[in-house]
Enzyme design. Structure first.
Site, PDB file in Angstrom:
ATOM      1  N   LYS A 168       0.820  -1.206   0.000  1.00 20.80           N
ATOM      2  CA  LYS A 168       0.000   0.000   0.000  1.00 20.80           C
ATOM      3  C   LYS A 168       0.861   1.266   0.000  1.00 20.80           C
ATOM      4  O   LYS A 168       1.893   1.345   0.639  1.00 20.80           O
ATOM      5  CB  LYS A 168      -0.933   0.009   1.219  1.00 20.80           C
ATOM      6  CG  LYS A 168      -1.992  -1.081   1.181  1.00 20.80           C
ATOM      7  CD  LYS A 168      -2.956  -0.867   0.044  1.00 20.80           C
ATOM      8  CE  LYS A 168      -3.984  -1.972  -0.035  1.00 20.80           C
ATOM      9  NZ  LYS A 168      -4.994  -1.919   1.008  1.00 20.80           N
ATOM     10  N   CYS A 219      -9.083  -1.479 -11.143  1.00 23.42           N
ATOM     11  CA  CYS A 219      -9.813  -0.305 -10.671  1.00 23.42           C
ATOM     12  C   CYS A 219     -10.906  -0.742  -9.705  1.00 23.42           C
ATOM     13  O   CYS A 219     -11.462  -1.832  -9.829  1.00 23.42           O
ATOM     14  CB  CYS A 219     -10.439   0.455 -11.835  1.00 23.42           C
ATOM     15  SG  CYS A 219      -9.245   1.080 -13.033  1.00 23.42           S
ATOM     16  N   TRP A 266     -12.218   1.350   2.247  1.00 22.69           N
ATOM     17  CA  TRP A 266     -12.370   1.264   0.804  1.00 22.69           C
ATOM     18  C   TRP A 266     -13.627   1.964   0.313  1.00 22.69           C
ATOM     19  O   TRP A 266     -14.096   1.709  -0.797  1.00 22.69           O
ATOM     20  CB  TRP A 266     -12.330  -0.193   0.361  1.00 22.69           C
ATOM     21  CG  TRP A 266     -10.976  -0.808   0.564  1.00 22.69           C
ATOM     22  CD1 TRP A 266      -9.857  -0.200   1.066  1.00 22.69           C
ATOM     23  CD2 TRP A 266     -10.600  -2.146   0.270  1.00 22.69           C
ATOM     24  NE1 TRP A 266      -8.809  -1.071   1.105  1.00 22.69           N
ATOM     25  CE2 TRP A 266      -9.232  -2.282   0.625  1.00 22.69           C
ATOM     26  CE3 TRP A 266     -11.267  -3.253  -0.249  1.00 22.69           C
ATOM     27  CZ2 TRP A 266      -8.534  -3.475   0.467  1.00 22.69           C
ATOM     28  CZ3 TRP A 266     -10.564  -4.442  -0.405  1.00 22.69           C
ATOM     29  CH2 TRP A 266      -9.218  -4.553  -0.053  1.00 22.69           C
ATOM     30  N   HIS A 289      -1.690 -12.243  -8.045  1.00 28.57           N
ATOM     31  CA  HIS A 289      -1.583 -10.978  -8.780  1.00 28.57           C
ATOM     32  C   HIS A 289      -0.760 -11.121 -10.054  1.00 28.57           C
ATOM     33  O   HIS A 289      -0.659 -10.177 -10.832  1.00 28.57           O
ATOM     34  CB  HIS A 289      -0.981  -9.898  -7.883  1.00 28.57           C
ATOM     35  CG  HIS A 289      -1.793  -9.655  -6.651  1.00 28.57           C
ATOM     36  ND1 HIS A 289      -3.048  -9.097  -6.693  1.00 28.57           N
ATOM     37  CD2 HIS A 289      -1.543  -9.921  -5.346  1.00 28.57           C
ATOM     38  CE1 HIS A 289      -3.531  -9.032  -5.464  1.00 28.57           C
ATOM     39  NE2 HIS A 289      -2.640  -9.520  -4.633  1.00 28.57           N
TER      40      HIS A 289
END
Length: 764
Positions: A115, A520, A565, A698
Site C-alpha cells: 500500500k 480499478c 475502501w 496478482h
C-alpha cells in the site's frame, strides 16, 4: 499572482480507457499493433487531462503524474533502477520489460506490491542491493513535457523524490542500509532535473511524503545534502509533503535550498502555523486545501477564511492546491447521471476539484464577489448536507450507544472454540481452502450487464449466478479442497456489493479509482447512518452449501475494510461509522449461522492500511478497529469458525492487535515476500490458526507443486502444523480459470505431500 495547481490527476481516464488499453495489450501478447494502440491511448488521456486542468483555470498542468502501471515503478524506470534480477538494459527499457517487472514473467516473479502510505493505492516495492546502480533511463517524462508544450500548456513536472524512493524500497542481498545508495541515486536525479530545465520546465514538484512520517534521524539528516546537490542546475523545486502532519520537520524543510514547499491542510490543518511562522522570503508555500482523497465538495468559504491570513503574510508566494494527487478520487462527476440529485450536490470529483482550487485562487486574488456564484452554491450544499434528514437514523444511533465491551468478545477462549470446531468439521492436517472469489468470466460480466440494462430479468440473473456457483463448487471438489467457497459470482466488488444493500451507502455508476495497474475499484459513498434492512449473503451461501457435504464459508467484508475502501462521511468520527457497519455485519453473521453456515470469513485486508502514519495515533485507531471487528464477529457460537483475511500487509508491528481480533483462522498474503511476513511470528506467539498465502494471484504466472511445497515447508518452520492452513494469497477474481485450475490442483497436491511428510514424522 497566487498560483493554482494540483499535485496530480487520475491516470485511468473517465471511462477507464487506460485499463482497457492495458488489458488489450496484455491479451494480444504485447504485439506491435497493441503497443501502438496503448501508446496512443496514453497520449490521448494525457491531452484530455491537461485540457481539464487548463479549462478549470489552473496556472499550470502537471506532467509526470501519468504512469503505465505505477508511478513508483515509472520513477525507477526514469533513474535506471529496476531490479537487476530482470536483466533489463535501463537505457533501452521497453514497455514489455516494464510490465514484466510489474507482473512477472516465465523467468522471474513480479515485484512485491504494497500500500501507498495509508491509501488503497498499491505501489511496486523497489528492490535494493549492494549491486544496485542508477543512471539514465526511459525518455517517457521528456516525451510528456514535449506533448504538453506542443499543446500550448505551461508544464510543471512531478517526480517521486529520491528520499521517498529509497524509503519505499526493501534492502536485499546483504544491503544493510538503503541510504547507502543515496550517493548513487542523487546523480541520476541531478541529470534528470538538468534535462528538464533544458526542456524548458520551470517548476518540478518533488514528492517527499515520507516527511509526514516519524523519520529516523539519519533520514532527516540526509535531506539537506541531498537537495543541496540537486538544486544547482535544476528547475525551481517544490518539495511536496502530504498525507499527514510534517510540522516536526518544518524547520528542516524550510531550510532546504528549494523554491517552495507543499503541505497537506486537509489531513493536518494544524501544521500551517508551524510553516507560515518565519517562512523564508525566497520560497512559495503551496497549501493543499482541497481534499485529494475524498469526494465531498469543498466548503469554499471556510477554505477562503483559512487561506486569507496566509495570503496576507506571503502575498503571491501562496499557492493553492489539492492536498495530494487526485489519483485517489474518481475523474468527473459529470459521468454520474443516475446518482441521487441531492447527494450529487454534496460531491466533487477530480475535474470539479481542479475548479475548486482555481476558484479559491480567484477569490484570493480578485475577491469573493468575483466568484460569488460558485461560493454561494458551495455554501448552500454544505448547509443542506448538515441538516439533511437522510443522514441520521435514530435507531442506529441508539444501537451504537447501547454497545458494551462484552459485545466485542467471543463467549469462549480460542482453545475451547477450536475443540468444538474440530469436532464439528473433522478437517485434515494442513486444510486447504481459497480466499473467496473465483474468476469473473465474460459470461458473468455479460449476465450482470444484461441484468443492469433490463435485458435479463431478476430470475434469469439469479439462475445465471447459481450456475456459476455450481461450477465453482464442482471445480473445488475436483481439486480436492477441504473448505469451499461459493465464488462470489454475484459480486462486482467486495465492498460495492455490500454498499448496494446497506442503507447509508450510495453507489456511483462511474466512480472508478485505480488500485494498481489495470485494477480499478469503485468505492461506495458512506453518506449517512448505516443499517442492514435484510440479509445480504445468506441465500448464496445456503445454496452453495446445499451442493456439498464439505463446509462452505460465508463471505463478508469487514467493517474496517468497508470503511477504508469507501469514501466516508466526514461529519462524524470514523470510529462511529465503523461501529455502525459492524452492527450491520453482526446481524448478517447471525443470519448465516442460523442458516447452517458453520464457517464465516470476515475479510479485513485494509486493517493495517488504516493505521495512522504517526505512531502516537496508532493505539487509538487499533482500539476501535479491533472493537469493530469484535462487534461484527462475536455473536456466534463456539463451533462457528470465524475466518479473516489480510493482504498487502506488513503487520509485524501490529501483531498484538491482530491477535486481539481473535479470529479462529487468519489468512495473509506472503508469496511475493517469500514468507518474510512470517518472520514476525518467530518472536510473537500467535495463538490461533493461520494460512500464509502460497500462490501469488496478482501474477499470471502459475506455480508448480514443488514451488508451493517449498513455501509450505518454509511456513512450517514458523507455524505448528496443527495451526497451519494452505491457501492462495488472495481472491482469484482477476485470474482466468485455466490459471486457477492448474494452480489450485498444484496447491492441493503440495499440501498432500507435506501432510504425508508431517504425519510420517510423528511417532505413532
Amino acid at each position: 499572482m497566487t498560483t493554482a495547481h494540483i499535485l496530480g490527476f487520475p491516470r485511468i481516464g473517465a471511462q477507464r480507457e487506460l485499463k482497457f488499453a492495458l488489458e488489450r495489450y496484455w491479451r494480444d501478447g504485447a504485439s506491435a499493433d497493441a503497443e501502438r494502440a496503448l501508446v496512443d491511448t496514453g497520449r490521448a488521456l494525457r491531452a484530455e487531462h491537461w485540457r481539464i486542468e487548463r479549462d478549470a483555470g489552473l496556472d499550470c498542468v502537471t506532467v509526470g503524474d501519468f504512469a503505465w502501471y505505477d508511478h513508483v515503478l515509472t520513477t525507477l524506470a526514469h533513474v535506471g533502477g529496476l531490479p537487476r534480477r530482470f536483466g533489463f538494459d535501463a537505457r533501452a527499457l521497453t514497455l514489455a520489460d516494464y510490465f514484466a517487472a510489474a507482473r512477472g514473467n516465465a523467468a522471474q516473479p513480479a515485484m512485491e506490491m504494497t500500500k501507498w502510505f495509508d491509501t488503497n493505492y498499491h505501489y511496486l516495492v523497489p528492490e535494493y542491493s549492494p549491486a544496485t546502480t542508477f543512471g539514465p533511463g526511459v525518455e517517457w517524462l521528456f516525451d510528456e513535457v514535449r506533448e504538453a508544450r506542443a499543446l500550448g500548456h505551461r508544464a510543471k513536472a512531478a517526480l517521486v523524490g529520491p528520499l521517498t524512493l529509497l524509503w519505499l524500497g526493501k534492502a536485499r542481498d546483504g544491503l544493510v542500509e538503503r541510504l547507502a545508495l543515496l550517493p548513487r541515486l542523487v546523480p541520476a536525479y541531478r541529470a534528470l532535473l538538468a534535462r528538464l530545465r533544458e526542456a524548458g520546465v520551470d517548476w518540478v514538484q518533488i514528492d517527499e511524503p515520507i516527511f509526514s512520517l516519524d523519520l529516523p534521524d539519519a533520514w532527516r539528516d540526509a535531506a539537506r545534502p541531498t537537495y543541496e546537490a540537486l538544486a544547482p542546475g535544476a528547475p525551481k523545486l517544490l518539495v511536496a509533503t502530504y498525507f499527514d502532519d510534517a510540522s516536526e520537520h518544518a524547520a528542516l524543510l524550510k531550510a532546504l535550498p528549494v523554491a517552495g514547499l507543499h503541505v497537506d491542510l486537509v489531513r493536518a490543518d494544524a501544521q500551517l502555523d508551524a510553516f507560515v511562522a518565519d517562512y523564508p522570503a525566497d520560497k512559495v508555500l503551496s497549501c493543499g486545501i482541497v481534499d485529494g482523497r475524498n469526494v465531498w465538495r469543498n466548503d469554499l468559504d471556510r477554505s477562503l477564511a483559512r487561506l486569507a491570513p496566509v495570503r496576507d503574510a506571503l502575498g503571491e508566494r501562496l499557492w493553492v492546491a489539492t492536498s495530494c494527487s487526485l489519483l485517489h478520487v474518481p475523474v468527473d462527476l459529470a459521468h454520474e447521471p443516475r446518482l441521487d440529485e441531492e447527494l450529487k450536490t454534496w460531491l466533487a470529483f477530480a475535474a470539479q476539484k481542479t475548479r475548486e482550487v482555481a476558484a479559491l485562487r480567484d477569490a484570493l486574488v480578485k475577491g469573493r464577489a468575483a466568484v460569488a456564484a460558485e461560493f454561494d452554491d458551495a455554501a448552500a450544499a454544505a448547509a443542506a448536507r448538515r441538516t439533511s434528514a437522510r443522514i441520521h437514523n435514530p435507531l442506529v444511533k441508539r444501537r451504537v450507544a447501547a454497545l458494551t465491551d462484552a459485545d466485542a468478545r467471543r463467549a469462549s477462549a480460542y482453545s475451547v472454540r477450536a475443540a468444538a470446531q474440530r469436532a464439528r468439521f473433522g478437517l485434515p492436517l494442513l486444510p486447504t481452502t481459497t480466499i473467496g472469489s473465483f474468476p469473473q468470466t465474460p459470461e458473468i460480466r455479460r449476465a450482470r450487464a444484461a441484468f443492469k440494462q433490463g435485458v435479463l430479468d431478476h430470475l434469469g440473473y439469479l439462475e445465471a449466478m447459481r450456475e456459476q456457483v455450481r461450477i465453482a463448487i464442482d471445480k473445488q471438489l475436483a481439486y480436492g479442497l477441504d473448505v469451499l467457497v461459493h465464488g462470489e459470482a454475484e459480486r462486482n466488488d467486495m465492498v460495492e456489493y455490500f454498499g448496494e444493500l446497506l442503507w447509508g451507502f450510495a453507489i456511483t455508476s462511474n466512480g472508478w479509482v485505480q488500485s494498481y495497474g489495470s485494477r480499478c475499484v469503485k468505492p461506495p459513498l458512506v453518506y449517512g447512518d448505516v443499517y442492514l434492512p435484510e440479509p445480504m449473503t445468506v441465500g448464496w451461501a445456503s445454496y452453495a452449501q446445499s451442493l456439498s457435504a464439505k463446509p462452505v464459508k460465508g463471505m463478508l467484508t469487514g467493517p474496517v475494510t468497508m470503511l477504508q475502501w469507501s469514501f466516508v462521511r466526514d461529519d462524524q468520527p470514523r470510529a462511529t461509522t465503523a461501529l455502525q457497519i459492524a452492527l450491520a455485519l453482526r446481524q448478517e453473521t447471525l443470519d448465516l449461522e442460523k442458516a447452517g453456515i458453520g464457517m464465516i470469513q470476515i475479510d479485513e485486508p485494509a486493517l493495517r492500511e488504516g493505521l495512522p502514519l504517526k505512531a502516537r495515533e496508532r493505539a487509538a485507531y487499533l482500539d476501535w478497529a479491533v472493537r469493530a471487528f469484535g462487534i461484527a464477529a462475536s455473536g456466534v457460537a463456539d463451533d462457528t469458525q470465524i475466518h479473516t483475511h489480510m493482504c498487502y500487509s506488513e503487520f509485524g508491528d501490529i501483531l498484538p492487535s491482530i491477535a486481539a481480533l481473535d479470529a479462529d483462522v487468519i489468512s495473509i498474503e506472503t508469496t511475493r515476500s517469500n514468507m518474510e511476513l512470517l518472520d514476525a511470528f518467530e518472536t510473537f506467539d500467535y495463538p490461533n490458526e493461520i494460512g500464509p498465502g502460497v500462490y501469488d494471484i496478482h501474477s499470471p504466472r502459475v506455480p508448480d507443486a514443488d514451488e508451493i511445497e517449498r513455501l509450505i515447508l518454509l511456513a512450517l518452520e514458523r507455524i505448528p502444523a496443527q495451526r497451519l492452513w494452505v491457501n492462495p494469497d488472495c481472491g482469484l477474481k482477476t485470474r482466468e480459470w485455466r490459471q486457477v485450475d492448474a494452480a489450485l490442483a498444484a496447491m492441493v497436491d503440495a499440501a498432500k505431500r507435506v501432510r504425508q511428510k508431517v504425519e510420517e514424522a510423528v511417532p505413532a
